[in-house]
Motif scaffolding. Structure first.
Motif, PDB file in Angstrom:
ATOM      1  N   LEU A 153      -3.548 -11.454   9.577  1.00  0.00           N
ATOM      2  CA  LEU A 153      -1.923 -11.291  10.446  1.00  0.00           C
ATOM      3  C   LEU A 153      -1.598 -11.516  11.479  1.00  0.00           C
ATOM      4  N   ILE A 154      -0.279 -12.233  11.450  1.00  0.00           N
ATOM      5  CA  ILE A 154      -0.508 -12.891  12.954  1.00  0.00           C
ATOM      6  C   ILE A 154       0.562 -11.795  14.096  1.00  0.00           C
ATOM      7  N   VAL A 155      -0.158 -11.270  15.418  1.00  0.00           N
ATOM      8  CA  VAL A 155       0.094 -10.714  16.277  1.00  0.00           C
ATOM      9  C   VAL A 155       0.176 -11.781  16.925  1.00  0.00           C
ATOM     10  N   THR A 156       1.055 -10.466  18.032  1.00  0.00           N
ATOM     11  CA  THR A 156       1.166 -11.052  19.636  1.00  0.00           C
ATOM     12  C   THR A 156       0.206 -10.969  20.716  1.00  0.00           C
ATOM     13  N   PRO A 157      -0.299 -11.363  21.503  1.00  0.00           N
ATOM     14  CA  PRO A 157      -0.900 -10.085  22.655  1.00  0.00           C
ATOM     15  C   PRO A 157      -1.011  -9.183  22.614  1.00  0.00           C
ATOM     16  N   VAL A 158      -0.099  -8.079  22.569  1.00  0.00           N
ATOM     17  CA  VAL A 158      -0.083  -7.093  22.348  1.00  0.00           C
ATOM     18  C   VAL A 158      -0.433  -5.916  21.655  1.00  0.00           C
ATOM     19  N   MET A 159       0.216  -6.478  21.061  1.00  0.00           N
ATOM     20  CA  MET A 159       0.190  -6.026  19.139  1.00  0.00           C
ATOM     21  C   MET A 159      -1.423  -6.188  19.204  1.00  0.00           C
ATOM     22  N   TYR A 160      -2.188  -7.320  19.964  1.00  0.00           N
ATOM     23  CA  TYR A 160      -4.157  -7.165  19.207  1.00  0.00           C
ATOM     24  C   TYR A 160      -4.715  -6.058  20.187  1.00  0.00           C
ATOM     25  N   ARG A 195       7.202   1.756  22.162  1.00  0.00           N
ATOM     26  CA  ARG A 195       7.490   1.474  21.239  1.00  0.00           C
ATOM     27  C   ARG A 195       8.268   0.980  20.188  1.00  0.00           C
ATOM     28  N   SER A 196       9.023  -0.306  20.951  1.00  0.00           N
ATOM     29  CA  SER A 196       8.581  -1.423  20.513  1.00  0.00           C
ATOM     30  C   SER A 196       7.344  -2.279  19.865  1.00  0.00           C
ATOM     31  N   HIS A 197       6.787  -2.160  20.722  1.00  0.00           N
ATOM     32  CA  HIS A 197       5.479  -2.504  19.985  1.00  0.00           C
ATOM     33  C   HIS A 197       4.624  -2.219  19.501  1.00  0.00           C
ATOM     34  N   ILE A 198       4.634  -0.499  18.698  1.00  0.00           N
ATOM     35  CA  ILE A 198       4.110  -0.350  17.652  1.00  0.00           C
ATOM     36  C   ILE A 198       5.123  -0.604  16.442  1.00  0.00           C
ATOM     37  N   TYR A 199       6.934  -0.366  16.788  1.00  0.00           N
ATOM     38  CA  TYR A 199       7.220  -0.587  15.540  1.00  0.00           C
ATOM     39  C   TYR A 199       7.019  -2.106  14.934  1.00  0.00           C
ATOM     40  N   ASN A 203       5.436  -2.952  11.144  1.00  0.00           N
ATOM     41  CA  ASN A 203       5.824  -4.531  10.573  1.00  0.00           C
ATOM     42  C   ASN A 203       4.548  -5.342   9.671  1.00  0.00           C
ATOM     43  N   VAL A 204       4.034  -5.778  11.425  1.00  0.00           N
ATOM     44  CA  VAL A 204       3.315  -6.736  10.686  1.00  0.00           C
ATOM     45  C   VAL A 204       1.677  -6.230   9.706  1.00  0.00           C
ATOM     46  N   LEU A 205       1.184  -4.792  10.248  1.00  0.00           N
ATOM     47  CA  LEU A 205       0.261  -4.406   9.175  1.00  0.00           C
ATOM     48  C   LEU A 205       0.473  -3.867   8.543  1.00  0.00           C
ATOM     49  N   ASP A 206       1.585  -3.047   7.887  1.00  0.00           N
ATOM     50  CA  ASP A 206       1.543  -2.588   6.867  1.00  0.00           C
ATOM     51  C   ASP A 206       2.770  -2.998   6.170  1.00  0.00           C
ATOM     52  N   LYS A 207       3.513  -3.851   6.865  1.00  0.00           N
ATOM     53  CA  LYS A 207       4.601  -3.973   5.169  1.00  0.00           C
ATOM     54  C   LYS A 207       4.375  -4.733   4.234  1.00  0.00           C
ATOM     55  N   SER A 208       3.396  -5.245   4.415  1.00  0.00           N
ATOM     56  CA  SER A 208       3.112  -6.560   2.978  1.00  0.00           C
ATOM     57  C   SER A 208       2.069  -5.761   2.115  1.00  0.00           C
ATOM     58  N   PHE A 209       1.795  -4.881   2.768  1.00  0.00           N
ATOM     59  CA  PHE A 209       0.659  -4.143   1.801  1.00  0.00           C
ATOM     60  C   PHE A 209       1.058  -2.413   1.086  1.00  0.00           C
ATOM     61  N   ALA A 210       0.254  -2.143   0.090  1.00  0.00           N
ATOM     62  CA  ALA A 210       0.587  -0.595  -0.882  1.00  0.00           C
ATOM     63  C   ALA A 210       0.509   0.745   0.365  1.00  0.00           C
ATOM     64  N   LYS A 211      -0.208   1.043   1.043  1.00  0.00           N
ATOM     65  CA  LYS A 211      -0.167   2.120   1.899  1.00  0.00           C
ATOM     66  C   LYS A 211       0.012   1.555   2.833  1.00  0.00           C
ATOM     67  N   PRO A 212       0.281   1.962   4.344  1.00  0.00           N
ATOM     68  CA  PRO A 212       0.462   1.862   5.673  1.00  0.00           C
ATOM     69  C   PRO A 212      -0.899   2.350   6.156  1.00  0.00           C
ATOM     70  N   MET A 213      -2.076   1.916   7.391  1.00  0.00           N
ATOM     71  CA  MET A 213      -2.579   2.663   7.925  1.00  0.00           C
ATOM     72  C   MET A 213      -2.372   3.207   9.512  1.00  0.00           C
ATOM     73  N   LEU A 214      -1.681   2.993   9.747  1.00  0.00           N
ATOM     74  CA  LEU A 214      -0.748   3.085  10.979  1.00  0.00           C
ATOM     75  C   LEU A 214      -0.030   4.444  11.011  1.00  0.00           C
ATOM     76  N   VAL A 215      -0.903   6.067  11.674  1.00  0.00           N
ATOM     77  CA  VAL A 215       0.164   6.803  11.667  1.00  0.00           C
ATOM     78  C   VAL A 215       0.681   7.878  13.155  1.00  0.00           C
ATOM     79  N   THR A 216       1.486   8.352  12.967  1.00  0.00           N
ATOM     80  CA  THR A 216       1.948   8.746  14.049  1.00  0.00           C
ATOM     81  C   THR A 216       1.724  10.018  14.192  1.00  0.00           C
ATOM     82  N   VAL A 217       1.367  10.179  15.095  1.00  0.00           N
ATOM     83  CA  VAL A 217       0.728  11.776  14.998  1.00  0.00           C
ATOM     84  C   VAL A 217       1.687  13.093  16.050  1.00  0.00           C
TER      85      VAL A 217
END
Length: 226
Positions: A153-160, A195-199, A203-217
């Motif tokens: 996954l290609i992530v920016t330093p803040v996303m990392y 909010r922008s970084h989480i968005y 997209n990077v973490l979940d968009k290409s996969f069947a089930k999302p991992m990042l969940v908003t509480v």
């Protein structure tokens, strides 16, 4: 602190170059300059810097294009962008191209210093030489490589940094305040920045996969789940 830090300033305004040079050198930093985007890109790729200060509007290549190409070519040096833009779309546009933080013109130097120090600290400060894993999500902390189900996954330093914090706490919830402090310390940014970084991370973490991992509480924060 900025003492002995290597800073690249990509700015075509000679007066602002001089002001930045005086300020950074008083703080003990070693500064290199480029007055156009093409030269800035070349210097950033050919040398080791602790941070890059990048203006948006420049000849030959604008700052957004420089940031995008740096990330595409594997440069992970933190980027602080100087801009007159401050709308939500502008922030997303910059973060999507790999910018770590923004300072809006006209800026004050204490704010510039705090943001630079925070970027450098989170990038250089505590990089462990071990792998952390949650489910099929893996981070190699020595190389900053992130993979999910074997796919890089290609992530920016803040996303990392956000993902590292979430993984180390998983499956527990991490509050918004804790994430903000992890990235920006006591210099609390506008809420839209997190909010922008989480968005973008989602997209990077979940968009290409069947089930999302990042969940908003709701009203609390975020967590990872498998």
């Amino acid at each position: 602190m900025l003492k002995n830090k290597q800073i690249l300033v990509v700015e075509d305004n000679e007066e602002l170059q001089g002001i930045l040079a005086d300020f950074l050198e008083v703080k003990g930093a070693q500064v290199d300059f480029a007055d156009n985007g093409e030269l800035g890109l070349s210097l950033a790729l050919d040398n080791e810097f602790d941070a890059i200060i990048l203006d948006v509007m420049m000849p030959k290549k604008d700052g957004m294009q420089v940031a995008k190409e740096l990330r595409e070519l594997g440069c992970t040096t933190p980027i602080l962008m100087l801009t007159a833009l401050n709308g939500q779309d502008d922030l997303l546009n910059g973060f999507d191209r790999g910018v770590d933080d923004f300072v809006t013109k006209p800026f004050n130097f204490p704010e510039l210093e705090v943001r630079l120090c925070a970027m450098i600290k989170r990038y250089r400060g505590e990089v462990a030489s071990s792998v952390i894993q949650f489910g099929k999500l893996t981070i190699d902390q020595s190389s900053h490589k992130v993979t999910r189900e074997g796919q890089e996954l290609i992530v920016t330093p803040v996303m990392y940094q956000l993902l590292s914090k979430l993984m180390k706490s998983a499956p527990n919830v991490v509050s918004r305040d804790a994430l903000i402090h992890e990235i920006w310390g006591d210099e609390t940014p506008d809420k839209d920045i997190l909010r922008s970084h989480i968005y973008l991370l989602r997209n990077v973490l979940d968009k290409s996969f069947a089930k999302p991992m990042l969940v908003t509480v709701p009203k609390i924060g975020f967590k990872l789940e498998v």
